[in-house]
Design an enzyme around this catalytic site. Structure first.
Site, mmCIF file in Angstrom:
data_model
loop_
_atom_site.group_PDB
_atom_site.id
_atom_site.type_symbol
_atom_site.label_atom_id
_atom_site.label_comp_id
_atom_site.label_asym_id
_atom_site.label_seq_id
_atom_site.Cartn_x
_atom_site.Cartn_y
_atom_site.Cartn_z
ATOM 1 N N GLY A 119 21.242 -4.782 -17.432
ATOM 2 C CA GLY A 119 20.152 -4.392 -16.524
ATOM 3 C C GLY A 119 20.231 -2.914 -16.167
ATOM 4 O O GLY A 119 21.082 -2.178 -16.679
ATOM 5 N N LYS A 150 20.389 -11.756 -0.327
ATOM 6 C CA LYS A 150 21.464 -10.759 -0.215
ATOM 7 C C LYS A 150 22.292 -11.026 1.048
ATOM 8 O O LYS A 150 23.512 -10.957 1.048
ATOM 9 C CB LYS A 150 20.898 -9.338 -0.196
ATOM 10 C CG LYS A 150 20.289 -8.892 -1.510
ATOM 11 C CD LYS A 150 21.298 -9.001 -2.659
ATOM 12 C CE LYS A 150 20.705 -8.626 -3.993
ATOM 13 N NZ LYS A 150 21.662 -8.801 -5.118
ATOM 14 N N TYR A 165 14.036 -12.463 -1.084
ATOM 15 C CA TYR A 165 15.008 -11.645 -1.831
ATOM 16 C C TYR A 165 16.053 -11.087 -0.855
ATOM 17 O O TYR A 165 17.259 -11.235 -1.081
ATOM 18 C CB TYR A 165 14.304 -10.481 -2.550
ATOM 19 C CG TYR A 165 15.264 -9.389 -2.932
ATOM 20 C CD1 TYR A 165 15.411 -8.257 -2.131
ATOM 21 C CD2 TYR A 165 16.056 -9.514 -4.066
ATOM 22 C CE1 TYR A 165 16.329 -7.271 -2.459
ATOM 23 C CE2 TYR A 165 16.974 -8.535 -4.400
ATOM 24 C CZ TYR A 165 17.100 -7.413 -3.585
ATOM 25 O OH TYR A 165 18.011 -6.440 -3.899
ATOM 26 N N SER A 203 22.252 -4.920 -0.635
ATOM 27 C CA SER A 203 21.102 -4.043 -0.441
ATOM 28 C C SER A 203 20.938 -3.639 1.011
ATOM 29 O O SER A 203 21.230 -4.418 1.925
ATOM 30 C CB SER A 203 19.832 -4.777 -0.898
ATOM 31 O OG SER A 203 18.673 -4.061 -0.510
HETATM 32 C C1 WQD Z 1 9.703 2.932 -1.666
HETATM 33 C C2 WQD Z 1 8.616 3.605 -0.844
HETATM 34 C C3 WQD Z 1 6.737 2.186 -0.392
HETATM 35 C C4 WQD Z 1 5.315 1.855 -4.502
HETATM 36 C C5 WQD Z 1 13.072 -1.749 -2.681
HETATM 37 C C6 WQD Z 1 13.529 -3.136 -2.465
HETATM 38 C C7 WQD Z 1 14.880 -3.123 -1.834
HETATM 39 C C8 WQD Z 1 15.829 -2.316 -2.659
HETATM 40 C C9 WQD Z 1 15.293 -0.908 -2.860
HETATM 41 C C10 WQD Z 1 17.106 -3.647 -4.225
HETATM 42 C C11 WQD Z 1 8.033 2.674 0.224
HETATM 43 C C12 WQD Z 1 6.330 3.383 -1.256
HETATM 44 C C13 WQD Z 1 6.061 2.178 -3.367
HETATM 45 C C14 WQD Z 1 4.003 2.382 -4.634
HETATM 46 C C15 WQD Z 1 4.252 3.522 -2.556
HETATM 47 N N1 WQD Z 1 16.014 -2.930 -3.931
HETATM 48 N N2 WQD Z 1 5.518 2.999 -2.430
HETATM 49 N N3 WQD Z 1 3.523 3.204 -3.666
HETATM 50 O O1 WQD Z 1 10.550 -1.102 -0.780
HETATM 51 O O2 WQD Z 1 12.117 0.833 -0.188
HETATM 52 O O3 WQD Z 1 12.964 -1.086 -1.465
HETATM 53 O O4 WQD Z 1 13.996 -1.039 -3.477
HETATM 54 O O5 WQD Z 1 18.094 -3.817 -3.607
HETATM 55 O O6 WQD Z 1 15.331 -4.438 -1.741
HETATM 56 O O7 WQD Z 1 12.605 -3.734 -1.607
HETATM 57 O O8 WQD Z 1 11.379 0.503 -2.561
HETATM 58 O O9 WQD Z 1 10.284 1.716 -4.387
HETATM 59 O O10 WQD Z 1 9.169 -0.391 -3.486
HETATM 60 O O11 WQD Z 1 9.171 1.668 -2.098
HETATM 61 O O12 WQD Z 1 3.780 4.269 -1.682
HETATM 62 O O13 WQD Z 1 3.266 2.123 -5.645
HETATM 63 O O14 WQD Z 1 7.532 3.939 -1.708
HETATM 64 O O15 WQD Z 1 5.743 1.910 0.565
HETATM 65 O O16 WQD Z 1 7.722 3.457 1.365
HETATM 66 P P1 WQD Z 1 11.673 -0.210 -1.147
HETATM 67 P P2 WQD Z 1 9.958 0.833 -3.218
#
Ligand code: WQD
Length: 336
Positions: free
Chosen positions: A11, A154, A150, A125
């Site tokens: 992965g 964790k 999810y 996480s």
């Molecule tokens: C980041 C920021 C969105 C997509 C995720 C998992 C978490 C962990 C880390 C595993 C946020 C914004 C996103 C888009 C946007 N993973 N965004 N437009 O939600 O912080 O965390 O990854 O352990 O469990 O939930 O990451 O990349 O989805 O979002 O504006 O098309 O980008 O709102 O502020 P997130 P993300």
């Protein structure tokens, strides 16, 4: 030579960790069921390090197969990545997530107990903190009621490990990742999101590549400097190295408790607009994006206090956001 089992080793984070393990002289055996990756990653790892890891295509949900593996393989430690990780998907498939993320964890720990194996690193996480009351987030921040299935896997996963560690004297460390981003400098391994990316960086790179029409920025009315949400984006190679540091701590018996956990981030928060601006600058391009409504379940801000991890793991990040975004773009261009 110590032999380390890496589950989910083909992965995104797993493959980068396998490379760093091999670079550090560990022998690696990978278990992966290929449900969220491709076998070509094994060749890519081999191209980078010149050493082909031992690979077993096993589904950890099949208890007999897990037992068969351990009947035939001796390992000195386990780094456990294999899990489903899509927050949105998890809300519609709770039982698949609990079975895959927790059932398999119990099977691995049962084997460790029965065979007196030691040294277990768990992929956790920052999502366990939800919206922390104080920033930056330390390991003393309270674990909040998970906002997704999810995230709950964790949290429960950490509790299962804690109880197994204390009852059966298995030494374990959970690494609470913030936001892993970027790709290997060789551009031979990186993130391979299936379908429409949920995470920010792959959506950005696919938009820049013309695969997606436009990036939607989920909200610019947050109480932050520029109104967009703030996260701690850590280069995946730095994150991989944190696993080596944690494993070394356990192998050298430097851990202070049977179960420990550390926040793994850069310690710096970056807003969505800062990420976009940095991506445009380091890659010399303009990104097509628009501001839309907030995404359900998002926290305003989350970034790590890395003091304890820096000290106890003797580890710190070496790469910055610009390098991560440059490598992510190079990786995307290679995919297209
Ligand atoms: C980041 C920021 C969105 C997509 C995720 C998992 C978490 C962990 C880390 C595993 C946020 C914004 C996103 C888009 C946007 N993973 N965004 N437009 O939600 O912080 O965390 O990854 O352990 O469990 O939930 O990451 O990349 O989805 O979002 O504006 O098309 O980008 O709102 O502020 P997130 P993300």
């Amino acid at each position: 030579m110590k032999r380390i089992l890496v589950t989910g080793g083909l992965g995104f984070i797993g493959s980068h960790t396998v490379v760093e393990l091999q670079n550090e002289g560990f022998e690696v055996v990978i278990i992966d069921n290929l449900s969220n990756t491709t076998i070509s990653v094994l060749d890519s790892i081999t191209e980078i390090t010149g050493i082909k890891p031992d690979f077993h295509q096993i589904d950890l949900r099949v208890k007999d197969d897990v037992k068969f593996f351990f009947d035939n393989n001796k390992v000195d430690g386990i780094i456990h990545f294999a899990a489903y990780k899509a927050v949105g998907e998890s809300m519609g498939k709770p039982l698949e997530y609990y079975e895959n993320n927790l059932g398999t964890l119990v099977y691995l720990l049962q084997e460790m107990r029965d065979r007196k194996l030691d040294n277990f690193i768990f992929s956790s996480s920052c999502t366990v903190y939800g919206q922390a009351d104080e920033l930056p987030i330390t390991e003393n921040a309270p674990v909040k009621a998970a906002e997704s299935v999810y995230g709950n896997t964790k949290q429960i996963g950490e509790e299962i490990i804690r109880d197994a560690s204390n009852a059966h004297n298995i030494n374990t460390i959970a690494l609470r990742y913030f936001n892993p981003v970027g790709a290997h400098p060789t551009v031979k391994i990186g993130e391979l999101p299936l379908g429409v990316p949920q995470n920010l960086i792959p959506f950005i790179t696919q938009t820049a590549a013309g695969i997606r029409e436009q990036l939607s920025v989920f909200g610019d009315d947050y109480p932050t400097e520029d109104g967009t949400a703030v996260r701690d984006y850590i280069h995946v190679v730095d994150l991989a190295k944190a696993h080596i540091a944690a494993l070394t701590r356990l192998i050298n018996k430097k851990n202070k408790k049977a179960f420990e956990y550390f926040n793994i981030g850069t310690g710096t928060g970056s807003s969505v607009l800062e990420v976009i601006n940095t991506f445009e600058k380091v890659n010399n391009l303009k990104l097509n994006y628009k501001i839309v409504d907030r995404r359900e379940g998002d926290v305003v801000a989350a970034y790590a206090d890395t003091t304890i991890a820096n000290k106890e793991l003797n580890w710190k990040t070496e790469k910055d956001l610009g390098e991560a975004l440059e490598s992510a773009w190079k990786w995307q261009q290679k995919q297209s």
